[in-house]
Design an enzyme around this catalytic site. Structure first.
Site, PDB file in Angstrom:
ATOM      1  N   GLU A 101     -12.414   9.178  39.995  1.00  0.00           N
ATOM      2  CA  GLU A 101     -12.835  10.425  39.903  1.00  0.00           C
ATOM      3  C   GLU A 101     -12.430  10.893  38.368  1.00  0.00           C
ATOM      4  O   GLU A 101     -11.055  11.515  38.336  1.00  0.00           O
ATOM      5  CB  GLU A 101     -12.638  11.428  40.819  1.00  0.00           C
ATOM      6  CG  GLU A 101     -13.792  12.413  40.715  1.00  0.00           C
ATOM      7  CD  GLU A 101     -13.103  13.778  40.096  1.00  0.00           C
ATOM      8  OE1 GLU A 101     -12.910  13.989  39.044  1.00  0.00           O
ATOM      9  OE2 GLU A 101     -12.659  14.786  40.950  1.00  0.00           O
ATOM     10  N   CYS A 150     -12.179  19.535  37.887  1.00  0.00           N
ATOM     11  CA  CYS A 150     -13.018  18.637  37.549  1.00  0.00           C
ATOM     12  C   CYS A 150     -14.348  18.886  37.313  1.00  0.00           C
ATOM     13  O   CYS A 150     -15.374  18.469  36.684  1.00  0.00           O
ATOM     14  CB  CYS A 150     -13.234  17.534  38.738  1.00  0.00           C
ATOM     15  SG  CYS A 150     -11.660  17.464  39.645  1.00  0.00           S
TER      16      CYS A 150
END
Lengths: 520, 520
Positions: free
Chosen positions: B243, B280
């Site tokens: 990720e 994120c």
């Protein structure tokens, strides 16, 4: 100009096909990307109808498909007819799975007060990754080629397909593409839903094209590595699903050898020589007890192998490789107990064929011992060859398994009262294969929901199957919507939609009217 | 000897931790492999109990965890307490999902006569891939680190976990490991179920270790590429779930700006500055109309940003990178309308901190136009920075999206009567993100079944999520049994087992006693 070769004679003939140019690949990939967006938009019912049209179109062309493939592959009309049936069945099975709809994994979590505070409405389902490149295999001109399971599962996912035709059956591939395009016309599918490219350069250009979002492949480790290297040069990685190499070990217990050694010899012979041993799941190494019963089994296998007619391999590369690897196995210490070395007079028996020209080899049986098994002796040899490894104790088999490359399948023949042996073997079987077969043979892969045709490296490079309904997962990606208005959601995620299984606030809910079980 | 640094002061202190040696990594990986086999053998109920023990153990250590993490990350006790809650909640949610059992995708196809002839009994379920390497992130010392979702989903799968502790919070990681090991002792989990390694060299050694069967990572593209290169040197590839990087574009329509511009300015400000912009899913680029309403929204955002206190970043690398990238954005043509350049007097306001020593930066607002947007202007800047791109027409936004790297999320603020605009935007939103957010903000990721925290490259490198129940799929592989005796099957595939959802002969069958819906 590309040529086609009759493996029974080795004679090549010109075709009207040309290697696809870079411009041709670019155009096909762009059309495919547009088609994928449209296929996703049209929804599941359309794609089910398209898959049914594909099944019907294949059946319509059965005679022509079998004839052309027989000339290009030498696999024979019985096997090829059954493969056409399998292709049509696959399209039909995926049509049913698309209608059943659980493969989209629809999930709805309503806005709620949670232990972590107020939480938004979140809904998720799987959607197509986009256009897919499919690499046809040499050994299944239908079921793992243009008309194969990769095409079926990609269309089910909502992807379009650009197929790299295998050089071993170009005319079959071209006719197969026409069959698919006829189905596309019948249901007015978007332009670019199906296309094919020809030639190795075109295949490499395809997997680096920005419009291609995933690739699938069935073939050699060597070819896969070349494609993977090309993919690694992309700025954006794409998933590459490879079904690669498999030795498919089989273990026969003393109990099984004693109870039904003759039947096992005959089943094993059929399994390693069927389709001239050119199956991904061909058993390549058999652990047989070093006992009187084991010896009788090996003698039966030897007799069957010695009496067998020579077999035609698909192309000169496979034939040459068969020769090189079988020699390498003997060089590594395996003893040839039946095979090609002393057979030249027998080959003359084959009527109407000229083995000096065609890609013909003799079924071959090699022998070694489990305790002396090395990685070299466990190398995959594509074609009608099996290595018998004789063993004295189950521990010897367990140790020898460490030398056998992990495979699509692992097989055990045991007697019902040998449960403790199976328990001892279970850890190595589970670690070394994707499918564990009991008291039967790994060849003959059932196309169904529960099938897994995949396994640890080097048998595949992914956690997915290429056969069976769950193969569709390869070409799907999750997409979530948060606090979306109903009109912005796909129908599968809207309130009140109730014709597919969905998970709502954590609980799986079946459709109000349950669809018929899907066959297989 | 490894050091720990207080980001509020920049002062480092020695710890008793040492970089893990090659021998230490080898021992941890071997123990983990043995533990994974045992965890798979013990079955789902044991793993659910273990996950519950993990949740309890985290709650028990809450005070100590928050204190040590606050000193190492500067994230503050409010945020860190909520992150501890999230970690405990994740373990609990996965315990419930393990009991519910549908994630194993149990399927049974009985032997049958089929259109392709007689077919064998085939049964399939998902099993653990084996030991997993988890790379903790800098920005979530709990929820994406030792006590994070990767650990939760790996244990749920039946995997053991070796965690590479993030260098930014080593003491937090060490205490977290002790918390997990306490849970393991409480339920007598196998030795090696949890372990951690320290230091970058140890991380690289971990991903190439033969006993490690998958790796997951949350962090920078740069670090991921280094791990991927190491993994590519393995003889046997393993899946690597990263990720990575996400700009998280947000689009505000004219209707939304007019109806609730002030509220959006305030929500957007909170979203890009929360946790000092180190999420994120932080919105990094906002498309705002070039209109009076849009101008008012931008003015509000500017005022909030100017009034904001400086924020402490996690470490010097992130602070330096923030400086470099924000300068690069200005160099590429973005105009700073609020930010660090003229703020030195303001920074003195912060009591008890010495910004000349600590990793402190000012929240920053840059402006450009959609029509002049380039890839350089759409670069991710980790930290409290957002680029506002002003636009005149929806087509300008659609075109500009081509310059924005694909992301975990894409967000739209629109009015209810602007459905046609959403319809026009839908294709670019769906192609460019893994989660589409409506009228809210991408930060604050709900941990639930339907969540998808993943997206097209470069936001992740896989077709999977790292948040939510389906994250477990990353650490599972299918395994099929053909014609297996009942005793050789896992209990989930035996006849008559009826406490989990299973697909039998194509039809999904729910358990006879339906478990309670799983919360979230």
């Amino acid at each position: 100009m590309l040529t086609t070769t009759n493996p029974r004679t080795g004679v090549s003939a010109a075709t009207t096909l040309e290697p696809t140019t870079a411009e041709g690949v670019d155009a096909a990939a762009r059309r495919a990307a547009a088609a994928a967006a449209e296929l996703q938009r049209r929804g599941r019912e359309f794609r089910a109808t398209l898959l049914e049209a594909m099944a019907a179109s294949v059946e319509n062309a059965r005679g022509r498909l079998v004839a052309i493939a027989d000339a290009e592959t030498g696999l024979g009309t019985v096997r090829l007819n059954s493969e056409v049936s399998r292709s049509a069945f696959q399209f039909q099975l995926f049509a049913e799975a698309v209608r059943e709809g659980s493969y989209v994994e629809a999930m709805i979590d309503h806005a709620a007060e949670t232990p972590l505070g107020p939480a938004p409405d979140v809904r998720r389902m799987l959607v197509s990754v986009g256009a897919v490149a499919v690499f046809g295999s040499s050994n299944f001109p239908f079921a793992f080629s243009v008309l194969g399971g990769d095409t079926a599962s990609a269309i089910a996912a909502g992807s379009s397909v650009v197929i790299k035709a295998h050089g071993s059956h170009l005319l079959t591939s071209q006719l197969s593409l026409e069959v698919l395009q006829e189905a596309a016309r019948a249901v007015d599918a978007p332009d670019g839903t199906f296309d094919a490219v020809f030639g190795q350069e075109a295949g490499l250009a395809l997997v680096v094209h920005p419009a291609i979002r995933a690739a699938s492949f069935t073939g050699s480790l060597f070819a896969a590595e070349s494609l993977q290297r090309a993919i690694n040069t992309r700025p954006d990685p794409i998933p590459f699903f490879g079904e690669l190499s498999s030795v498919n070990p089989i273990i026969v217990t003393e109990g099984a050898a004693r109870a039904r050694g003759e039947a096992i010899a005959s089943g094993l012979f059929a399994s390693f020589t069927g389709s001239a041993g050119q199956l991904c799941t061909k058993p390549g190494i058999a652990f047989i007890p070093d006992s009187a019963s084991g010896q009788a089994l090996v003698e039966s296998l030897k007799a069957l192998t010695q009496e067998a007619r020579p077999q035609v391999l698909l192309n000169d590369r496979i034939r040459n490789s068969f020769g090189v690897i079988s020699e390498r196995l003997v060089g590594a210490g395996a003893v040839e107990i039946a095979g090609g070395s002393g057979r030249s007079e027998h080959e003359q028996d084959t009527p109407g064929e000229d083995p000096s020209q065609g890609f013909t080899v003799a079924p071959t049986l090699l022998e070694t011992t489990a305790s002396s098994l090395t990685g070299e002796l466990a190398e995959e040899c594509f074609g009608p060859l099996i290595v018998v490894a004789r063993y004295s104790t189950v521990d010897e088999v367990r140790d020898a398994f460490g030398q056998v490359p992990r495979s699509l399948t692992a097989t055990v023949h045991a007697k019902d009262d040998e449960g403790p042996i199976i328990t001892r073997l279970a850890p190595i079987l589970e670690a070394s294969a994707g499918r564990i077969v009991f008291n039967s043979y790994p060849t003959g892969v059932r196309v169904t929901w529960a099938q897994h045709h995949g396994g640890p490296w080097p048998s595949t490079n992914s956690q997915h199957t290429s056969v069976g309904v769950t193969a569709v997962r390869r070409f799907l990606r999750p997409l979530a919507w948060q606090n979306a208005p109903q009109s912005a959601l796909p129908e599968e995620l809207r309130d009140g939609f109730s014709t597919i299984p969905r998970r709502i606030d954590g609980a799986l809910v079946l459709p109000q009217s349950v669809p018929q079980p899907v066959g297989g």
